[in-house]
Write a protein that holds these residues in place. Structure first.
Motif, short mmCIF file in Angstrom:
data_model
loop_
_atom_site.label_atom_id
_atom_site.label_comp_id
_atom_site.label_asym_id
_atom_site.label_seq_id
_atom_site.Cartn_x
_atom_site.Cartn_y
_atom_site.Cartn_z
N ARG A 77 61.09 23.68 63.25
CA ARG A 77 61.60 22.40 63.77
C ARG A 77 63.08 22.20 63.45
N ARG A 99 50.34 8.11 55.08
CA ARG A 99 51.60 8.58 55.65
C ARG A 99 52.35 7.39 56.24
N ARG A 146 60.76 8.77 67.70
CA ARG A 146 60.14 9.31 68.91
C ARG A 146 58.63 9.41 68.75
N LEU A 147 58.15 9.12 67.53
CA LEU A 147 56.72 9.21 67.28
C LEU A 147 56.04 7.86 67.15
N TYR A 179 57.75 10.58 56.45
CA TYR A 179 58.35 11.43 57.47
C TYR A 179 59.51 10.65 58.08
N THR A 223 50.30 11.11 64.41
CA THR A 223 50.45 9.82 65.09
C THR A 223 49.62 9.74 66.37
N CYS A 224 49.26 10.87 66.93
CA CYS A 224 48.47 10.83 68.18
C CYS A 224 47.10 10.20 67.96
N GLN A 241 47.13 13.07 58.81
CA GLN A 241 46.89 12.32 60.04
C GLN A 241 48.14 12.33 60.90
N HIS A 281 47.28 19.63 60.68
CA HIS A 281 46.63 18.51 61.37
C HIS A 281 45.37 19.00 62.09
N HIS A 299 50.24 21.13 54.66
CA HIS A 299 50.62 20.23 55.77
C HIS A 299 50.12 20.83 57.07
N PRO A 356 52.78 20.01 66.59
CA PRO A 356 52.99 19.06 67.68
C PRO A 356 54.45 18.97 68.11
N ASN A 357 54.59 18.73 69.40
CA ASN A 357 55.89 18.36 69.98
C ASN A 357 56.94 19.45 69.92
N ASN A 388 55.43 6.93 58.71
CA ASN A 388 56.21 7.71 59.65
C ASN A 388 57.35 6.85 60.19
N ARG A 415 64.10 16.48 57.14
CA ARG A 415 64.71 16.96 58.41
C ARG A 415 66.23 17.05 58.31
N HIS A 474 58.98 17.96 55.40
CA HIS A 474 59.96 18.82 56.06
C HIS A 474 61.39 18.58 55.56
O1 LIG Z 1 53.60 17.48 62.67
C1 LIG Z 1 54.64 17.09 62.11
O2 LIG Z 1 54.74 16.99 60.87
C2 LIG Z 1 55.77 16.74 62.95
C3 LIG Z 1 55.68 15.98 64.10
C4 LIG Z 1 54.60 15.13 64.49
C5 LIG Z 1 53.91 14.33 63.62
O3 LIG Z 1 54.12 14.38 62.34
C6 LIG Z 1 52.89 13.35 64.08
O4 LIG Z 1 52.70 13.17 65.30
O5 LIG Z 1 52.27 12.74 63.21
C7 LIG Z 1 56.87 15.96 64.97
O6 LIG Z 1 57.99 16.18 64.44
O7 LIG Z 1 56.69 15.71 66.18
#
Ligand SMILES: O=C(O)/C=C(\C=C(/O)C(=O)O)C(=O)O
Length: 302
Positions: A217, A124, A130-131, A157, A77-78, A75, A33, A31, A260-261, A126, A184, A181
């Motif tokens: 996280r 994926r 917040r994403l 996710y 989300t950005c 991939q 990116h 996992h 990220p984040n 998601n 969560r 994860h």
């Molecule tokens: O990278 C992660 O798996 C967790 C996050 C972000 C993303 O998954 C994403 O933007 O695709 C997060 O918790 O902000």
């Protein structure tokens, strides 16, 4: 494009430590990116954050630094459903990377086959609010039906409180499920309590795979501190260890680089790898987690 980066965004660790733990030969970061670089692979207009650039060269250098052999690039989300940066990294990996893409319900068979040829083996979904703005489940059902003939899986996710409402939908999907994860969990709760037991019951019923990743996280005790031979994230350990012991053949691990984040601390990726023996207590568990399981899911032909 530092001027556009989301305020408070922490860049990835520039100098990760040498891991004390030696991963078994052929270990997979399952996992991670790639972000941009934005000048070549612009971020999606609909994104909810703007990361720093984090390209394939840095990812592969981290792989080598940690003593790992392969990557599964997910991939983020950005980049929305523009998988260009992902495909570029897969093509540059010499077969040492597989991908999980993001697609929309109008994706064509031709595009899916192009992604498959590049090394993509899943999509994926998601649900983290917040994403992303939630996609309607009928669109996700269409995507799942389109990818099933390719043997792809769906990476999920979601946040723990949302599983109750999403569980039946997930169970209806005609593909293998992989959970990011550990769903969560709230690690301040009892790992033997009803919340996490409910998650484990879902994993058992669905046959889902689980990534025991991202202690940074989930932790409530904050950044790791060397404590003798033990690194912190200790509040996450009981949860991750429970998953590894319960589903030893369906767990995966990854760095989540470039993380990220994260706003309060940026993990040292060497210490993240050193966390693995805390959650996978035996060599057999570590080999399954890092080598056998990701190879069976992403490189079954080898
Ligand atoms: O990278 C992660 O798996 C967790 C996050 C972000 C993303 O998954 C994403 O933007 O695709 C997060 O918790 O902000």
């Amino acid at each position: 494009m530092w001027t556009d980066v989301t305020p408070g965004w922490l860049p990835w660790h520039p100098n990760p430590s040498e891991p004390a733990f030696t991963a078994p030969e052929g270990a997979v970061d399952a996992h991670c990116h790639v972000f941009g670089p934005a000048a070549e692979f612009p971020f999606a207009p609909e994104r909810k954050y703007t990361p720093v650039d984090a390209g394939k060269e840095q990812l592969f250098a981290l792989r080598d630094h940690l003593g790992l052999s392969r990557n599964v690039i997910v991939q983020a989300t950005c980049h929305g459903s523009d998988n260009s940066a992902l495909v570029d990294a897969l093509r540059a990996s010499d077969g040492r990377a597989r991908g999980v893409a993001s697609v929309t319900s109008d994706v064509t068979r031709q595009e899916l086959e192009r992604l498959h040829a590049a090394g993509v083996r899943g999509v994926r979904f998601n649900f983290v609010k917040r994403l992303v703005d939630a996609a309607p489940t009928d669109a996700l059902e269409i995507i799942a039906a389109k990818i099933a003939p390719l043997g792809w899986h769906v990476v999920l996710y979601f946040e723990a409180p949302d599983l109750r409402d999403l569980r039946d939908f997930f169970l209806s999907l005609p593909v293998t499920l992989v959970i990011d994860h550990m769903g969560r969990p709230d690690v301040s709760a009892d790992p033997e309590g009803p919340e996490f037991s409910g998650f484990l019951d879902f994993v058992a019923r669905s046959g889902a795979w689980v990534k025991v990743s991202c202690p940074e996280r989930l932790t409530r005790t904050g950044p790791p501190a060397l404590d003798g031979e033990q690194h912190a994230y200790t509040d996450v350990v009981p949860f991750a260890r429970k998953v590894v012991e319960t589903f030893p053949d369906r767990v995966l691990w990854g760095t989540d680089w470039p993380h990220p984040n994260l706003t309060d601390h940026m993990p040292d990726d060497g210490l993240l790898l050193d966390h693995v023996p805390q959650i996978a207590a035996t060599p057999e568990q570590r080999r399954a987690l890092l080598v056998d399981n990701p190879m069976r899911l992403y490189w079954p032909e080898e």
